[in-house]
Design a protein around this motif. Structure first.
Motif, PDB file in Angstrom:
ATOM      1  N   THR A 217      -0.932  16.719   0.319  1.00  0.00           N
ATOM      2  CA  THR A 217      -1.242  15.458   0.774  1.00  0.00           C
ATOM      3  C   THR A 217      -0.584  14.454  -0.726  1.00  0.00           C
ATOM      4  N   ARG A 218       0.265  15.134  -1.218  1.00  0.00           N
ATOM      5  CA  ARG A 218       0.941  14.133  -2.440  1.00  0.00           C
ATOM      6  C   ARG A 218      -0.081  13.724  -3.476  1.00  0.00           C
ATOM      7  N   ASP A 229       2.598  13.076 -11.134  1.00  0.00           N
ATOM      8  CA  ASP A 229       1.895  13.444  -9.800  1.00  0.00           C
ATOM      9  C   ASP A 229       2.293  14.763  -9.346  1.00  0.00           C
ATOM     10  N   LEU A 265       5.937  18.635   0.418  1.00  0.00           N
ATOM     11  CA  LEU A 265       4.871  17.971  -0.430  1.00  0.00           C
ATOM     12  C   LEU A 265       4.407  16.671   0.840  1.00  0.00           C
ATOM     13  N   GLY A 266       2.982  16.439   1.044  1.00  0.00           N
ATOM     14  CA  GLY A 266       2.782  15.549   2.136  1.00  0.00           C
ATOM     15  C   GLY A 266       2.743  15.877   3.288  1.00  0.00           C
ATOM     16  N   ALA A 429       0.401   1.541  -3.842  1.00  0.00           N
ATOM     17  CA  ALA A 429       1.340   1.056  -4.993  1.00  0.00           C
ATOM     18  C   ALA A 429       2.365   0.077  -4.523  1.00  0.00           C
ATOM     19  N   GLY A 506       3.092  -3.142  -0.385  1.00  0.00           N
ATOM     20  CA  GLY A 506       2.643  -2.070  -0.972  1.00  0.00           C
ATOM     21  C   GLY A 506       2.739  -0.765   0.129  1.00  0.00           C
ATOM     22  N   THR A 507       2.375   0.374  -0.343  1.00  0.00           N
ATOM     23  CA  THR A 507       2.571   1.369   0.694  1.00  0.00           C
ATOM     24  C   THR A 507       1.338   1.595   1.288  1.00  0.00           C
ATOM     25  N   LEU A 508       0.892   2.440   2.413  1.00  0.00           N
ATOM     26  CA  LEU A 508      -0.200   2.798   2.823  1.00  0.00           C
ATOM     27  C   LEU A 508      -1.179   3.463   2.336  1.00  0.00           C
ATOM     28  N   SER A 509      -0.553   4.482   1.403  1.00  0.00           N
ATOM     29  CA  SER A 509      -1.346   4.977   0.297  1.00  0.00           C
ATOM     30  C   SER A 509      -0.460   5.529  -0.776  1.00  0.00           C
ATOM     31  N   HIS A 510      -1.016   5.397  -1.858  1.00  0.00           N
ATOM     32  CA  HIS A 510      -0.514   6.087  -3.212  1.00  0.00           C
ATOM     33  C   HIS A 510      -0.581   7.602  -3.353  1.00  0.00           C
ATOM     34  N   HIS A 511      -1.988   7.955  -3.009  1.00  0.00           N
ATOM     35  CA  HIS A 511      -1.807   9.402  -3.181  1.00  0.00           C
ATOM     36  C   HIS A 511      -3.123   9.889  -2.558  1.00  0.00           C
ATOM     37  N   HIS A 512      -3.574   9.422  -1.124  1.00  0.00           N
ATOM     38  CA  HIS A 512      -4.566   9.842  -0.402  1.00  0.00           C
ATOM     39  C   HIS A 512      -3.978  10.370   0.947  1.00  0.00           C
ATOM     40  N   SER A 513      -2.727  10.210   1.092  1.00  0.00           N
ATOM     41  CA  SER A 513      -2.013  10.508   2.178  1.00  0.00           C
ATOM     42  C   SER A 513      -2.337   9.603   3.553  1.00  0.00           C
ATOM     43  N   VAL A 514      -1.769  10.331   4.418  1.00  0.00           N
ATOM     44  CA  VAL A 514      -1.921   9.604   5.977  1.00  0.00           C
ATOM     45  C   VAL A 514      -2.719  10.183   6.789  1.00  0.00           C
TER      46      VAL A 514
END
Lengths: 556, 556
Positions: A217-218, A229, A265-266, A429, A506-514
């Motif tokens: 999930t990065r 990270d 990753l992810g 982010a 911004g991005t859809l998620s910095h570290h919670h994934s899609v």
């Protein structure tokens, strides 16, 4: 039942542990003001598991027997509680569905492979029988990465990695540890610490998430400013794929074409099951300090974080809460601890004397690690920046308290849910120049959404990770729900926030994934051509769509 | 001819500039000893361009006319010299083939698009007409990434990005610059420096390579310890693909599934034409120092580099040459500069007095950048490590000289080729614990290869980039060739070195990429399953195999 530990089937964390407000005098008034809830009223607990309608397993006897042969009789189960535990992660959507008995599809079998060879045999069986495999780590995911497609007719295996939890090797000269993917954070750190090492990865979910889950999930931890990270830490990988074993050798950096490492990753189980990773580790620091600071307002706090990230300084944590989250933090202080009671009063009086508006004050934590001389040097470089921005040092007391309590916040969600309020988090982010307008527009979007659903709502934010070109803003939102269709109300609020991320750079998620929760925005984020490329990876590795289908991309 | 600058058609760098040994008294004896060549003998220069057999262009008049319509008449050409310039990079294989008139296939047309829209129209035309597109930056590649497949029967376009060379925007608050991909290193730095910024990316090829080329090959610069590799710097991308425009938005870090950004990095034109990138930039440092040091031997040098990388120190450069490369460096000192002549003699006497074996001494350069106080702090932290390993400081003089001469080494290859010796470089990265055995085994493999071809050969090495879990070892090798089939001899030597990288836990390339030269080892490096995944990306984006076919993977 196996000896693999799981969280409560209905909520966060360990059975018997929860959030309590009785010893926090500021909390009740804070919550009334924020979401209009009286925390003293009688809570409505989740339903009893006996009331849960668990669909029958569709696994055939032959299939179940074949899985049992691979993992051993005690490590394959169709038990209802086990299957429900493995159905969802811990998003507010998941928690509400469990309370509302909404389980359209649960895994048919849960298996606990002992090793990579067992994972390979499960994979071969699943592909041969056209079953679905969903890998399961700690179950802390909040974006729907674990849930079966509701309309799935094939047999679904939840592949729990919990038995694969050993640190296999530490290369003490290369600063590399090879670790099985199913290890939970505390278990892993214990094994590393025993030999003087740490991964330095401490996400909020740390106590209930796994190395494999972090990679899939990065994930990003609280000390990412120093340690990077999980994407930076992960050097080698072993991934079981249909008919194949993908191996990324542990190389510090490489120019071998498009990065296979960065494709895994992810990948949320869609490119195979991560069985093992070689990660860079660090010697336990000789010294570690987390200091608390106060800023006059959010603008000066953001400016200071920018200047620290742009400077030569290398702190381990740079975190600052906006005024609303600062008020929340103060409200959860115990009467007997931290900057509460008399001390808090004295501090506030001092700030008012300096002309600070108490409604705008922002609480910050900055961490320093390494040799004593490095900690002292970093503190001094950061100190110069903070001074320029008028910050006031609170010292080590509040920092130590933050350090102790940092993994406790998720318990609050269940407490609120018992009392008719829904709460969850969304993070993004963006480049430094976009953070302020993004923040303002997320607030406007959330408040508009609360108005739309006609409910009292709250949103607060902290900057959680700083990078050279930008930062992660982490929002927590809560609202009293109508008790009729809280998920529909959540959808309105969550969508408004996510859309504001995308609309503001911004991005859809910095570290919670899609997962499925953010999949709607993936093409806005990485472009349609980018999504095509990702789809091509999935199709290449998994032509039969056996690997956790429906996640990341919505197009199938 | 356009105003886009190119290197010599037959060799490295600018016409009229070359390596000269007359002012370097130590060089002639060094070369005799290393490869048995008398540098005073009459050189054999490359052939005259008039002698080159340039195959006819197979581009149809209609096709050429269509390209001309897109880019303008002066920016599409079938001129022989232009086409030869765009056929190869600058590996020793390329240089020998040019001297030997080996040009089985050259691009049929060279085009210079002015902007992304022109690139899109060229892409559409190429795909519609089933032509091949090979993107061209500075032409410095040494792994065959630019050369046409010799058996290609379709029309081949060399798409020279040289006109797209502007820094489009600097977001001065986010530390992000948006830059056209065709800009050469010095031109880019000039534009950035004018506004007080630097990318901090200085590969050996800097003067003759481009931003797009760096990204397409996963380049790494001399100051990577501080600024990171190009993969770390690149945040946003625009990539023209068949029928699509792939856009990676400039986000500091993101959890959007398998990384599309990291798929484009290293893709060597196979996933489209990179037109623009948004990269993180830094303010020009207030202070910059490169200091020279000497180590007693390679073991103590490697141990010191390890300890620096494992410490809290953050130098910008950590570089150390083995004893053989150190001897080479001393041999290229001008009589009037650096640690040469009397100074060198005095230094050597001093070292001998300390009991050092002069044949084992290793020369190191360590760089420091930032505020004056950061430079002084870093020097002190690094200084403690160096002291522990018995290093001797040479001070700023040799460092400044290294800094001035750092881009000159590639000229030496043409000088040697004029005199019957072939030289090239191979680099790898491996975990710290594997570096010493890898180094020893690479030497053994090279010497075995020299024995096999029956030629006097030389190999030397420096550690060029340090990371937390390992480092890059950069080997330079040279041998007198037989004048009959130097490429066959080169193949034996190069293969032996590359195979030793793989067999000893190294990667096939740390920062020179795969091309055709290293493609043989790709499945050994990233596993067959990894190569399958990469193949899937290529097939997804480029089903017609129009984009620089034959690179990275050998399977087609």
């Amino acid at each position: 039942m196996t000896d693999v530990k799981h969280m409560k089937w209905w909520g966060w964390g360990v059975e018997g542990v929860g959030f309590h407000h009785e010893d926090k005098p500021g909390f009740a008034p804070f919550v009334v003001n924020a979401v209009g809830i009286d925390v003293w009223k009688e809570p409505v607990p989740p339903i009893d598991f006996a009331e849960v309608n668990v669909p029958e397993s569709v696994a055939s006897d032959e299939f179940f027997a074949a899985l049992t042969t691979i993992v051993g009789p005690e490590y394959a189960t169709t038990d209802g509680l086990e299957r429900v535990v493995h159905t969802y992660g811990k998003s507010i959507r998941d928690l509400i569905r469990l309370r509302d008995n909404v389980l359209p599809r649960v895994p048919d079998v849960v298996v606990y492979p002992a090793d990579e060879s067992a994972v390979q045999r499960i994979m071969a069986l699943a592909v041969a029988e056209d079953a679905v495999i969903i890998p399961f780590g700690g179950g802390s995911n909040i974006v729907g990465s674990l849930e079966p497609v509701p309309t799935e007719t094939r047999t679904i295996i939840s592949l729990d990695m919990g038995r694969m939890s050993r640190v296999l090797d530490i290369d003490e000269y290369s600063n590399l540890a090879t670790i099985q993917a199913g290890v939970l954070g505390p278990d892993m750190e214990e094994q590393l610490n025993a030999r003087g090492w740490t991964l330095g990865h401490f996400p909020d979910s740390f106590t209930h998430s796994t190395l494999g889950g972090w990679i899939a999930t990065r994930s990003s931890g609280m000390q990412s400013d120093k340690y990077g990270d999980i994407a930076d830490m992960t050097k080698g990988l072993r991934v079981v794929q249909p008919g194949k074993l993908l191996v990324v050798r542990p190389i510090p950096a490489s120019a071998t074409g498009p990065s296979v490492r960065e494709a895994i990753l992810g990948s949320e189980g869609r490119l195979g099951i991560i069985t093992e990773a070689t990660v860079q580790v660090h010697r336990l620091p000789a010294k570690r300090e987390v200091l608390g600071y106060l800023f006059k307002n959010w603008d000066s706090a953001l400016a200071a974080m920018h200047d620290i990230a742009t400077s030569d300084a290398a702190p381990s944590i740079t975190r600052v809460s906006d005024a609303r989250e600062t008020a929340f933090s103060f409200s959860t202080s115990k009467a007997s601890h931290g900057i509460s009671g008399q001390v808090q009063k004295a501090l506030f009086a001092f700030l008012q004397k300096r002309g600070w508006n108490l409604d705008e004050v922002c609480l910050s934590f900055i961490g320093y690690e390494g040799t004593a001389s490095n900690v002292s040097h970093q503190k001094s470089v950061v100190g110069d920046v903070l001074k320029k921005h008028g910050a006031i040092t609170l010292g080590k007391g509040p920092g130590a308290l933050y350090d102790q309590k940092k993994f406790d916040t998720p318990y609050l969600r269940d407490f609120l849910l018992d009392r008719g309020a829904a709460a969850d988090v969304s993070e993004t982010a963006a480049p430094w120049a976009k953070l302020k307008p993004l923040y303002d527009n997320v607030f406007a979007a959330a408040n508009k959404a609360y108005a739309e659903i006609g409910m009292k709502g709250w949103i607060m934010c902290h900057l959680s990770h700083s990078m050279h070109s930008g930062a992660c803003l982490y929002f927590t939102f809560a609202f009293t729900h109508d008790g009729v269709d809280p998920i529909a109300q959540y959808d309105v609020v969550k969508s408004a926030i996510q859309q504001a991320f995308i609309d503001n750079g911004g991005t859809l998620s910095h570290h919670h994934s899609v997962g499925v929760e953010h999949a709607r925005w993936i093409e806005d984020d990485i472009s349609t051509a980018g999504a095509d490329l990702v789809q091509g990876m999935f199709t290449t590795v998994d032509p039969g769509k056996n690997l956790n289908p429906g996640k990341i991309l919505t197009r199938e």
